[in-house]
Design a protein around this motif. Structure first.
Motif, PDB file in Angstrom:
ATOM      1  N   LEU A 118      -1.003   3.363  -6.126  1.00  0.00           N
ATOM      2  CA  LEU A 118      -0.655   4.088  -5.079  1.00  0.00           C
ATOM      3  C   LEU A 118      -1.386   3.356  -3.872  1.00  0.00           C
ATOM      4  N   ALA A 119      -2.912   2.950  -3.975  1.00  0.00           N
ATOM      5  CA  ALA A 119      -3.611   2.450  -3.158  1.00  0.00           C
ATOM      6  C   ALA A 119      -3.012   1.041  -2.771  1.00  0.00           C
ATOM      7  N   ASP A 120      -2.763   0.373  -3.790  1.00  0.00           N
ATOM      8  CA  ASP A 120      -2.275  -0.985  -3.499  1.00  0.00           C
ATOM      9  C   ASP A 120      -0.923  -0.863  -2.578  1.00  0.00           C
ATOM     10  N   LYS A 121       0.027   0.001  -2.880  1.00  0.00           N
ATOM     11  CA  LYS A 121       1.248   0.352  -2.158  1.00  0.00           C
ATOM     12  C   LYS A 121       1.160   0.624  -0.821  1.00  0.00           C
ATOM     13  N   ALA A 122      -0.111   1.399  -0.549  1.00  0.00           N
ATOM     14  CA  ALA A 122      -0.273   2.170   0.855  1.00  0.00           C
ATOM     15  C   ALA A 122      -1.298   1.191   1.596  1.00  0.00           C
ATOM     16  N   GLY A 123      -2.020   0.203   0.843  1.00  0.00           N
ATOM     17  CA  GLY A 123      -2.900  -0.959   1.497  1.00  0.00           C
ATOM     18  C   GLY A 123      -4.052  -0.337   1.864  1.00  0.00           C
ATOM     19  N   VAL A 124      -4.568   0.579   0.884  1.00  0.00           N
ATOM     20  CA  VAL A 124      -5.852   1.145   0.966  1.00  0.00           C
ATOM     21  C   VAL A 124      -6.806   1.277  -0.412  1.00  0.00           C
ATOM     22  N   THR A 125      -8.038   1.344  -0.498  1.00  0.00           N
ATOM     23  CA  THR A 125      -8.638   1.338  -1.476  1.00  0.00           C
ATOM     24  C   THR A 125      -8.391   2.767  -2.341  1.00  0.00           C
ATOM     25  N   ARG A 126      -8.643   2.741  -3.816  1.00  0.00           N
ATOM     26  CA  ARG A 126      -8.458   3.721  -4.519  1.00  0.00           C
ATOM     27  C   ARG A 126      -9.318   4.838  -4.037  1.00  0.00           C
TER      28      ARG A 126
END
Length: 72
Positions: A25-33
């Protein structure tokens, strides 16, 4: 306003979305885990832009992902 004023359904959505991991999800949203962890736990409220990005990952409206309790 308490930290619980904004709640979310991210954990449930991840589970129903092929058990998506926080990292995915983080990768898809462009943020860190760590950002996803903090949002899920209610320790951090996302910016409006990030809330839209997260909702779009799941094909949902912001209101389906995030809820605001204005009675607190």
């Amino acid at each position: 306003m308490g930290k619980d004023a904004i709640s979310n359904q991210i954990r449930n959505l991840r589970f129903h979305y092929n058990e998506m991991t926080q990292q995915q999800l983080a990768d898809k949203a462009g943020v860190t885990r760590q950002t996803i962890v903090a949002i899920e736990k209610g320790n951090y409220s996302p910016s409006l832009e990030l809330a839209f990005r997260i909702a779009r990952v799941f094909g949902k409206s912001i209101e389906e992902v995030f809820q605001y309790d204005d009675k607190q």
